[in-house]
Design a protein around this motif. Sequence first.
Motif, short mmCIF file in Angstrom:
data_model
loop_
_atom_site.label_atom_id
_atom_site.label_comp_id
_atom_site.label_asym_id
_atom_site.label_seq_id
_atom_site.Cartn_x
_atom_site.Cartn_y
_atom_site.Cartn_z
N ILE A 146 0.87 -1.18 0.00
CA ILE A 146 0.00 0.00 0.00
C ILE A 146 0.90 1.23 0.00
CG2 ILE A 146 -1.82 1.22 1.25
CD1 ILE A 146 -2.51 -1.54 2.53
N ARG A 147 1.10 1.79 -1.15
CA ARG A 147 2.08 2.87 -1.30
C ARG A 147 1.47 4.23 -0.95
NH1 ARG A 147 3.18 -0.66 -5.64
NH2 ARG A 147 5.32 -1.45 -5.62
N GLY A 148 2.25 5.02 -0.22
CA GLY A 148 1.88 6.41 0.03
C GLY A 148 0.87 6.64 1.13
N PHE A 149 0.44 5.58 1.80
CA PHE A 149 -0.57 5.77 2.85
C PHE A 149 0.10 6.19 4.15
CE2 PHE A 149 -3.08 4.36 6.47
CZ PHE A 149 -4.32 4.89 6.17
N GLU A 150 -0.41 7.26 4.76
CA GLU A 150 0.04 7.71 6.07
C GLU A 150 -1.19 7.93 6.95
OE1 GLU A 150 2.65 11.04 5.91
OE2 GLU A 150 4.07 10.07 4.54
N VAL A 151 -1.16 7.34 8.12
CA VAL A 151 -2.30 7.43 9.03
C VAL A 151 -2.66 8.88 9.31
CG1 VAL A 151 -3.11 6.90 11.36
CG2 VAL A 151 -1.81 5.18 10.08
N SER A 152 -1.65 9.72 9.47
CA SER A 152 -1.90 11.13 9.81
C SER A 152 -2.72 11.85 8.75
CB SER A 152 -0.57 11.86 10.03
OG SER A 152 0.24 11.79 8.87
N ASP A 153 -2.59 11.43 7.50
CA ASP A 153 -3.34 12.08 6.42
C ASP A 153 -4.83 11.79 6.48
OD1 ASP A 153 -0.99 13.11 5.41
OD2 ASP A 153 -0.71 11.52 3.92
N TYR A 154 -5.20 10.73 7.20
CA TYR A 154 -6.60 10.30 7.21
C TYR A 154 -7.23 10.35 8.60
CZ TYR A 154 -6.05 8.85 2.39
OH TYR A 154 -5.85 8.86 1.03
N LEU A 155 -6.55 10.97 9.56
CA LEU A 155 -7.11 11.05 10.91
C LEU A 155 -8.42 11.83 10.92
CD1 LEU A 155 -4.10 11.53 13.36
CD2 LEU A 155 -5.74 9.64 13.30
N GLU A 156 -8.48 12.91 10.19
CA GLU A 156 -9.71 13.71 10.14
C GLU A 156 -10.85 12.89 9.55
OE1 GLU A 156 -11.38 17.92 8.23
OE2 GLU A 156 -9.21 17.55 8.39
N PHE A 157 -10.56 12.14 8.50
CA PHE A 157 -11.57 11.27 7.89
C PHE A 157 -12.03 10.20 8.89
CE2 PHE A 157 -12.26 7.23 5.50
CZ PHE A 157 -13.43 7.57 4.84
#
Length: 218
Positions: A146-157
């Motif tokens: 899974i390339r490019g996924f960062e938990v911090s980018d999706y915390l708001e979601f």
Amino acid sequence: MAGDADRSLRLLLGLSSLLTSAFIWPAGIHASVHVAVETAESGIPPVYWCTAHYVEMLLKAEVPLVHAAFRMSGFTPSQTCLHWLTQCFWNYLDWTEICHYVSTCVVMGPDYQVYMCTAVFKHLQPEILRRTQSQELQVFLKEEPIRGFEVSDYLEFMERLERSYRDVVLTDMKTLRDPVGVENLIIRSRSRLDLREAGLQFGDDDCNGSIYSNNDLL
């Protein structure tokens, strides 16, 4: 833990005392104080009858294009979800993000496992749609990282999903402590597992082969 065996043991003992451990540490479910004996003896982990169920429900509501792509491809997102979770995203996410996944579930609650999987599918949406067209979706999800996924980018979601679904998702997860309630869920899941192993599909036309019926997804 920098090779510190005692510190590592304390961490694992602390983790095993949390409800979250039953979901992120399936191998230790037989020893979890949060799991009814019936659940542990069933051989069906909670990530199957609880997490995977709600990932499908949330995908249908929140990421409908991905849900539709799976329908077209003839297999379910729960199959991919279970594959990821049973190995704690090992070989799929970077080590840092695996640590963030575990930490998020421990700190925020076990229902964040559901929101995390939904976020990963959302992140992969462009590639999922492309691979669906080329009929490579199943191979891609099973064999590619899974390339490019960062938990911090999706915390708001994920926090938005929590506000909308926590009352339902977390309540179901807590049935692990209820031998009567969990027995019904296990019977339901075992029936689905038997049908899947027999190569059968079920559910109405709207589900188009999903392992869950419309009533389950509501």
